[in-house]
Write an enzyme that holds these catalytic residues in place. Structure first.
Site, PDB file in Angstrom:
ATOM      1  N   THR A 173      10.217  -7.251 -12.448  1.00 12.78           N
ATOM      2  CA  THR A 173       9.525  -8.506 -12.756  1.00 12.78           C
ATOM      3  C   THR A 173       8.374  -8.722 -11.784  1.00 12.78           C
ATOM      4  O   THR A 173       8.538  -8.563 -10.576  1.00 12.78           O
ATOM      5  CB  THR A 173      10.520  -9.683 -12.699  1.00 12.78           C
ATOM      6  OG1 THR A 173      11.556  -9.416 -13.647  1.00 12.78           O
ATOM      7  CG2 THR A 173       9.845 -11.006 -13.030  1.00 12.78           C
ATOM      8  N   CYS A 183       1.703   0.820  12.493  1.00  9.59           N
ATOM      9  CA  CYS A 183       3.031   1.150  12.000  1.00  9.59           C
ATOM     10  C   CYS A 183       3.783   2.028  12.988  1.00  9.59           C
ATOM     11  O   CYS A 183       4.980   2.211  12.872  1.00  9.59           O
ATOM     12  CB  CYS A 183       2.923   1.858  10.657  1.00  9.59           C
ATOM     13  SG  CYS A 183       1.845   0.988   9.515  1.00  9.59           S
ATOM     14  N   ASN A 190      -7.616   3.840   9.265  1.00 14.38           N
ATOM     15  CA  ASN A 190      -7.069   2.611   9.835  1.00 14.38           C
ATOM     16  C   ASN A 190      -7.190   2.543  11.356  1.00 14.38           C
ATOM     17  O   ASN A 190      -7.165   1.470  11.940  1.00 14.38           O
ATOM     18  CB  ASN A 190      -5.607   2.440   9.425  1.00 14.38           C
ATOM     19  CG  ASN A 190      -4.791   3.696   9.588  1.00 14.38           C
ATOM     20  OD1 ASN A 190      -5.098   4.717   8.998  1.00 14.38           O
ATOM     21  ND2 ASN A 190      -3.758   3.634  10.405  1.00 14.38           N
ATOM     22  N   GLN A 224      -7.753   0.323   3.805  1.00 20.31           N
ATOM     23  CA  GLN A 224      -8.631  -0.216   4.857  1.00 20.31           C
ATOM     24  C   GLN A 224     -10.099  -0.295   4.418  1.00 20.31           C
ATOM     25  O   GLN A 224     -10.964  -0.630   5.226  1.00 20.31           O
ATOM     26  CB  GLN A 224      -8.520   0.623   6.141  1.00 20.31           C
ATOM     27  CG  GLN A 224      -7.143   0.618   6.777  1.00 20.31           C
ATOM     28  CD  GLN A 224      -6.739  -0.733   7.379  1.00 20.31           C
ATOM     29  OE1 GLN A 224      -7.554  -1.650   7.510  1.00 20.31           O
ATOM     30  NE2 GLN A 224      -5.479  -0.857   7.760  1.00 20.31           N
ATOM     31  N   SER A 284      -3.793  -2.836  -0.574  1.00 18.86           N
ATOM     32  CA  SER A 284      -2.665  -3.637  -0.095  1.00 18.86           C
ATOM     33  C   SER A 284      -3.114  -5.075   0.133  1.00 18.86           C
ATOM     34  O   SER A 284      -4.138  -5.312   0.789  1.00 18.86           O
ATOM     35  CB  SER A 284      -2.158  -3.020   1.218  1.00 18.86           C
ATOM     36  OG  SER A 284      -1.191  -3.867   1.803  1.00 18.86           O
ATOM     37  N   GLY A 285      -2.339  -6.028  -0.390  1.00 21.92           N
ATOM     38  CA  GLY A 285      -2.724  -7.430  -0.292  1.00 21.92           C
ATOM     39  C   GLY A 285      -2.875  -7.937   1.135  1.00 21.92           C
ATOM     40  O   GLY A 285      -3.857  -8.607   1.461  1.00 21.92           O
ATOM     41  N   HIS A 286      -1.915  -7.587   2.001  1.00 18.10           N
ATOM     42  CA  HIS A 286      -1.913  -8.236   3.311  1.00 18.10           C
ATOM     43  C   HIS A 286      -3.016  -7.746   4.243  1.00 18.10           C
ATOM     44  O   HIS A 286      -3.201  -8.291   5.333  1.00 18.10           O
ATOM     45  CB  HIS A 286      -0.531  -8.135   3.978  1.00 18.10           C
ATOM     46  CG  HIS A 286      -0.144  -6.788   4.484  1.00 18.10           C
ATOM     47  ND1 HIS A 286      -0.094  -6.502   5.826  1.00 18.10           N
ATOM     48  CD2 HIS A 286       0.226  -5.657   3.856  1.00 18.10           C
ATOM     49  CE1 HIS A 286       0.302  -5.248   5.990  1.00 18.10           C
ATOM     50  NE2 HIS A 286       0.500  -4.718   4.800  1.00 18.10           N
ATOM     51  N   GLY A 319       0.820  -1.212   0.000  1.00 16.98           N
ATOM     52  CA  GLY A 319       0.000   0.000   0.000  1.00 16.98           C
ATOM     53  C   GLY A 319       0.852   1.260   0.000  1.00 16.98           C
ATOM     54  O   GLY A 319       0.522   2.251  -0.662  1.00 16.98           O
ATOM     55  N   THR A 320       1.943   1.221   0.728  1.00 16.59           N
ATOM     56  CA  THR A 320       2.831   2.380   0.801  1.00 16.59           C
ATOM     57  C   THR A 320       3.349   2.738  -0.590  1.00 16.59           C
ATOM     58  O   THR A 320       3.327   3.906  -1.003  1.00 16.59           O
ATOM     59  CB  THR A 320       4.026   2.077   1.746  1.00 16.59           C
ATOM     60  OG1 THR A 320       3.500   1.762   3.039  1.00 16.59           O
ATOM     61  CG2 THR A 320       4.980   3.256   1.844  1.00 16.59           C
TER      62      THR A 320
HETATM   63  N1  PLP Z   1      -2.750   3.023   4.163  1.00 15.47           N
HETATM   64  C1  PLP Z   1      -3.466   2.607   5.200  1.00 15.47           C
HETATM   65  C2  PLP Z   1      -4.777   3.253   5.497  1.00 15.47           C
HETATM   66  C3  PLP Z   1      -2.980   1.582   6.012  1.00 15.47           C
HETATM   67  O1  PLP Z   1      -3.700   1.162   7.066  1.00 15.47           O
HETATM   68  C4  PLP Z   1      -1.720   1.001   5.706  1.00 15.47           C
HETATM   69  C5  PLP Z   1      -1.139  -0.021   6.594  1.00 15.47           C
HETATM   70  O2  PLP Z   1      -1.473  -0.116   7.758  1.00 15.47           O
HETATM   71  C6  PLP Z   1      -1.036   1.462   4.571  1.00 15.47           C
HETATM   72  C7  PLP Z   1      -1.575   2.478   3.826  1.00 15.47           C
HETATM   73  C8  PLP Z   1       0.283   0.883   4.185  1.00 15.47           C
HETATM   74  O3  PLP Z   1       0.120  -0.396   3.591  1.00 15.47           O
HETATM   75  P1  PLP Z   1       1.337  -1.387   3.488  1.00 15.47           P
HETATM   76  O4  PLP Z   1       1.576  -1.953   4.840  1.00 15.47           O
HETATM   77  O5  PLP Z   1       0.889  -2.432   2.510  1.00 15.47           O
HETATM   78  O6  PLP Z   1       2.488  -0.616   2.970  1.00 15.47           O
END
Ligand code: PLP
Length: 378
Positions: free
Chosen positions: A233, A321, A148, A176, A196-198, A69-70
């Site tokens: 890749t 985070c 989040n 989210q 974001s996948g995870h 996601g970042t």
């Molecule tokens: N944006 C939001 C709202 C999130 O909650 C998060 C992760 O907690 C991210 C971005 C970042 O995603 P990633 O961990 O895949 O970099």
């Protein structure tokens, strides 16, 4: 273990694990290769892209795979700025995820200015503030879809319509929101959307940016892959896992939303009735169904979290985070919560594996834990 930290990350879905395992066992995967093995993995990616596109109701070519996601957020913001180099202004909410906030802090040292939109005491955002913040030199409006920390859902449809009307690019960090609420990109005119996948039961290491057809953003990583929008890749197993996770999310969306809302309501009601100093942030606001942020008076959240952890229950304080630091959450501060209150708040984020029995266990142990923490603080 009872895992109530699904906004930090989720368990990988069995369907995703099986599909990824089969993909990795099937041999080398580089979709750029011209031989049969390459052709085969190209087809695999095409199928997975279709699966993710269905969840978003967009077309497969509008999806650009990234690592997380970042990265998707960075690709969107840098891309939008590079597309309008003469414009040096960004409009964002004051409660964005650190992956955007830190980027904006950096951009501020590079000649850009950011207007941070206020939220109210419940953490909601008024689209009229977006309109008022737009300037002639605005390059991008970027507002997250769901927060989040509090789970509050922002009025993305109204903001997208507004920015579209002004011919401005609009990005939403939907990390989210995807998999938790219906995201219909045929209906809602956002230009760029991060996921974001995870966070949706795919593994870490895979994310995506939706780039609406016709929106041109230059790459951050150069290379021919992803139609020259993101070189490198492709992470084929990750892409496959994300496709399967998207399929499951789409299939279960409505039933899971209702089930999790009932569990979340049970959790909140149970905590409020058993712990007199507890209060729920953003209660009454429109929220994703899995998230609740609860303040425990002035008790340090860390004292509660450590004890929950020892009891086998995982939760977190504020943004995952930043949970290694004891800085108050910028989200709660923006809502007008004082520093003490922000440091006394615990986020519970539920997920697919949680049951009513998990909530019962939490409610059994929590009052004792809060009493213990209160005795230490006294
Ligand atoms: N944006 C939001 C709202 C999130 O909650 C998060 C992760 O907690 C991210 C971005 C970042 O995603 P990633 O961990 O895949 O970099």
């Amino acid at each position: 273990m009872i895992y109530l930290d699904n906004n930090a990350t989720t368990a990988v879905a069995l369907e995703a694990i099986e599909a990824m395992t089969s993909c990795m066992q099937s041999g080398p995967t580089n979709p750029s290769s011209k031989h049969k093995a390459g052709e085969c993995s190209k087809e695999t990616v095409m199928q997975a892209r279709g699966e993710l596109a269905r969840l978003l109701n967009c077309t497969p070519p509008e999806i650009v795979y990234t690592s997380c996601g970042t990265e998707s957020n960075h690709l969107a913001v840098y891309g939008a700025l590079a597309a309008a180099p003469e414009r040096k202004h960004i409009v964002a909410s004051s409660v964005e995820h650190p992956s955007c906030m830190e980027l904006y802090k950096h951009l501020a040292t590079q000649g850009y200015s950011v207007t941070y939109l206020p939220v109210d005491a419940k953490g909601t955002l008024d689209p009229a503030t977006v309109e008022a913040a737009i300037r002639p030199d605005t390059a991008l409006v970027s507002v997250m879809w769901a927060n989040n920390e509090t789970g509050v859902i922002f009025p993305i449809e109204a903001i997208a319509a507004l920015t579209r009307g002004k011919g401005l690019l609009f990005h939403t960090d939907a990390v989210q929101a995807v998999g938790k609420i219906a995201v219909d990109l045929k209906k809602i005119p956002v230009d760029l959307l991060s996921l974001s996948g995870h966070k949706i039961h795919a593994p870490t290491g895979i994310g995506a940016l939706f780039v609406r057809k016709g929106v041109k953003i230059p790459p951050q990583l150069f290379g021919h892959q992803e139609r020259a929008r993101r070189g490198g890749t492709e992470n084929v197993p990750g892409i496959v896992g994300l496709g399967k996770a998207a399929l499951v999310a789409q299939k279960e969306l409505q039933a899971e939303t209702e089930r999790l809302a009932a569990l979340r309501d049970k959790l909140e009601a149970g905590v409020l009735s058993r712990v007199s100093l507890a209060s729920v942030h953003s209660a009454g606001a429109e929220r994703v169904s899995n998230t609740t942020m609860i303040r425990f008076g002035d008790l340090e959240a860390e004292l509660i979290l450590e004890r929950l952890d020892r009891a086998g229950i995982c939760a977190s304080a504020g943004a995952a985070c930043t949970s290694s630091k004891t800085e108050p959450s910028h989200v709660l501060l923006a809502m007008g919560v004082d520093e003490r209150g922000a440091l006394s708040s615990v986020r519970f984020s539920l997920g697919r594996e949680n049951t009513a029995a998990d909530i019962d266990t939490l409610l059994d142990v929590l009052p004792g834990i809060v009493n213990e923490a209160a005795a230490i603080a006294a």
